[in-house]
Design a protein around this motif. Structure first.
Motif, PDB file in Angstrom:
ATOM      1  N   THR A 115     -53.024  54.677 -17.659  1.00 60.72           N
ATOM      2  CA  THR A 115     -52.117  54.704 -18.814  1.00 60.72           C
ATOM      3  C   THR A 115     -52.503  53.711 -19.905  1.00 60.72           C
ATOM      4  O   THR A 115     -52.708  54.098 -21.063  1.00 60.72           O
ATOM      5  N   ALA A 125     -55.420  54.101 -23.488  1.00 61.27           N
ATOM      6  CA  ALA A 125     -54.788  53.974 -24.804  1.00 61.27           C
ATOM      7  C   ALA A 125     -55.371  52.835 -25.620  1.00 61.27           C
ATOM      8  O   ALA A 125     -55.223  52.814 -26.851  1.00 61.27           O
ATOM      9  N   GLN A 136     -59.419  49.942 -29.571  1.00 60.82           N
ATOM     10  CA  GLN A 136     -58.502  49.088 -30.331  1.00 60.82           C
ATOM     11  C   GLN A 136     -59.092  47.685 -30.516  1.00 60.82           C
ATOM     12  O   GLN A 136     -59.958  47.247 -29.770  1.00 60.82           O
ATOM     13  N   LYS A 159     -50.083  44.924 -32.369  1.00 53.82           N
ATOM     14  CA  LYS A 159     -50.368  46.348 -32.202  1.00 53.82           C
ATOM     15  C   LYS A 159     -50.700  46.679 -30.752  1.00 53.82           C
ATOM     16  O   LYS A 159     -50.287  47.725 -30.239  1.00 53.82           O
ATOM     17  N   HIS A 168     -49.533  45.281 -28.081  1.00 58.26           N
ATOM     18  CA  HIS A 168     -48.278  45.371 -27.331  1.00 58.26           C
ATOM     19  C   HIS A 168     -47.483  46.607 -27.719  1.00 58.26           C
ATOM     20  O   HIS A 168     -46.833  47.223 -26.866  1.00 58.26           O
ATOM     21  N   ASP A 169     -47.514  46.987 -28.983  1.00 59.97           N
ATOM     22  CA  ASP A 169     -46.797  48.184 -29.414  1.00 59.97           C
ATOM     23  C   ASP A 169     -47.375  49.421 -28.737  1.00 59.97           C
ATOM     24  O   ASP A 169     -46.628  50.296 -28.265  1.00 59.97           O
ATOM     25  N   ILE A 170     -48.701  49.483 -28.670  1.00 59.44           N
ATOM     26  CA  ILE A 170     -49.348  50.613 -28.001  1.00 59.44           C
ATOM     27  C   ILE A 170     -48.968  50.645 -26.518  1.00 59.44           C
ATOM     28  O   ILE A 170     -48.639  51.705 -25.961  1.00 59.44           O
ATOM     29  N   ASN A 212     -46.299  49.330 -25.083  1.00 57.58           N
ATOM     30  CA  ASN A 212     -44.873  49.630 -24.909  1.00 57.58           C
ATOM     31  C   ASN A 212     -44.570  51.101 -25.160  1.00 57.58           C
ATOM     32  O   ASN A 212     -43.662  51.669 -24.534  1.00 57.58           O
ATOM     33  N   LYS A 213     -45.311  51.722 -26.061  1.00 53.84           N
ATOM     34  CA  LYS A 213     -45.129  53.155 -26.306  1.00 53.84           C
ATOM     35  C   LYS A 213     -45.729  53.999 -25.185  1.00 53.84           C
ATOM     36  O   LYS A 213     -45.309  55.131 -24.954  1.00 53.84           O
ATOM     37  N   SER A 214     -46.701  53.424 -24.479  1.00 55.29           N
ATOM     38  CA  SER A 214     -47.376  54.162 -23.412  1.00 55.29           C
ATOM     39  C   SER A 214     -46.559  54.182 -22.130  1.00 55.29           C
ATOM     40  O   SER A 214     -46.585  55.164 -21.390  1.00 55.29           O
ATOM     41  N   TYR A 250     -42.780  52.294 -20.252  1.00 54.87           N
ATOM     42  CA  TYR A 250     -41.641  51.380 -20.278  1.00 54.87           C
ATOM     43  C   TYR A 250     -41.802  50.329 -19.184  1.00 54.87           C
ATOM     44  O   TYR A 250     -42.221  50.629 -18.060  1.00 54.87           O
ATOM     45  N   LYS A 308     -49.027  44.698 -18.269  1.00 51.47           N
ATOM     46  CA  LYS A 308     -49.234  44.354 -19.680  1.00 51.47           C
ATOM     47  C   LYS A 308     -49.699  42.914 -19.843  1.00 51.47           C
ATOM     48  O   LYS A 308     -50.492  42.604 -20.741  1.00 51.47           O
TER      49      LYS A 308
END
Length: 369
Positions: free
Chosen positions: A69, A73, A77, A84, A86-88, A90-92, A94, A100
């Motif tokens: 996962t 992603a 990057q 960014k 962390h945003d990627i 968190n969107k990938s 929960y 992480k």
């Protein structure tokens, strides 16, 4: 700069002696080492030590989450763009803070090496010069814990964290035995790891410990019982610390709003790494709550990451990052000046990873490109 490959090494770190807490006994520590390669040739190392009883993750789960996962992603990057990243993540998926955290720590290692600066200079600069090391006493018979504390006094330690959380009566005996053995001038912190279950049991215990001059009592009730901590706080003069009950910003907000504790224990494995830990420290500072950086008993990699956060923040007044001292073999070379820790000015995490030992301890590995 772009991420070109993410290597995964699931390892078992051998302990000198078993590590015993209220909910488990560890003969070794399962850890996931992450190695991130970039197109500029800069390599960063991260670590995730999962605890099923705290975040619901295991070594196997974080391995699979990163492999299937997070890593796919993140290939391509820029590891410097940590917001960014962390945003990627968190969107990938929960949650999954330990998975992480391993990525986050490796990215900060890369950032520091790229900028030729230690990580603490990237998150506020160095504030503390050194921290005293607290020796952790695993759960044992009262006399054995007291004897171990006495031995550590001779090595220069001046503070102890006692692991308890079994039978309340026996725990009281343990704490009283250690206090009697070390005297009144030595700091004692008691970590219950949720073992007293509820506020009623905790109040009974604390009433019997009023004369023990404890620095604080940590997480006596189950993690989600913030209201239980509030009740205890209203009925005792012994300072309280929340550990398992604090994972991220939502819990920190509730703790602040309800005045549930005097102190909080921030762990990178619970919140998702260095970047989220800094955010939690800022939240706590706004509320006037002192912070400690703790660990899940990590190698030199994860421990160094925690130290960098601690050294950069005034509101962080204590550390409990003694994993490398407990291992008979480690993948890194974080140096302790027992009974103190003093970080160097080396770039990144400041830890050299021994690839030979890493491969020796590896039980499962993979790479995503």
């Amino acid at each position: 700069m772009k991420i070109t490959a993410i290597h995964l090494h699931a390892i078992h770190l051998p302990l000198h002696v078993p590590f015993v807490v209220s909910y488990h006994s560890y003969n070794d520590m399962p850890s996931l080492i992450v190695k991130i390669e970039t197109d500029e040739g800069i390599i960063g190392y991260g670590e995730g030590v999962a605890d099923e009883h705290v975040t619901g993750e295991s070594l196997q789960s974080i391995f699979q989450i990163i492999k299937h996962t997070l890593a796919p992603a993140l290939i391509g990057q820029n590891p410097m763009e940590i917001e960014k990243i962390h945003d990627i993540m968190n969107k990938s998926i929960y949650g999954a803070p330990t998975a992480k955290a391993a990525i986050d720590i490796a990215c900060f290692d890369i950032m520091g090496k790229k900028m030729q600066q230690p990580v603490y200079q990237l998150i506020g600069g160095r504030y503390h010069d050194e921290f005293p090391i607290t020796h952790v006493l695993s759960i044992a018979e009262p006399e054995k814990m007291a004897s171990e504390a006495a031995e550590m006094l001779e090595q220069g330690y001046r503070s102890f964290k006692m692991k308890v959380g079994t039978d309340v009566r026996k725990d009281v005996e343990r704490i009283q035995a250690v206090r009697e053995r070390v005297g009144e001038d030595i700091a004692i912190r008691v970590d219950v790891n949720q073992g007293w279950k509820n506020s009623a049991n905790t109040i009974v215990a604390l009433n019997q410990l009023r004369d023990c001059n404890l620095d604080w009592v940590e997480q006596p009730v189950v993690a989600d019982d913030i209201d239980g901590m509030v009740e205890i706080n209203q009925k005792t003069t012994i300072p309280l610390m929340i550990d398992e009950g604090l994972k991220g910003q939502r819990e920190m907000l509730e703790i602040i709003q309800k005045r549930a504790a005097h102190k909080v224990n921030i762990k990178l494995m619970k919140c998702g790494g260095i970047y989220p830990a800094v955010k939690l420290a800022h939240q706590a500072e706004l509320a006037g709550i002192e912070c400690q950086i703790g660990s899940m008993v990590e190698s030199s990699i994860g421990s160094a990451a925690g130290f960098h956060v601690a050294f950069s923040k005034k509101v962080i007044t204590r550390v409990e990052l003694t994993g490398p001292l407990k291992f008979s073999k480690d993948v890194g070379n974080l140096h302790y000046d027992v009974p103190f820790i003093r970080l160097t000015e080396k770039a990144g995490l400041g830890v050299d990873v021994n690839e030979e030992i890493l491969n020796e301890l590896t039980v499962l590995q993979d790479v995503v490109r």
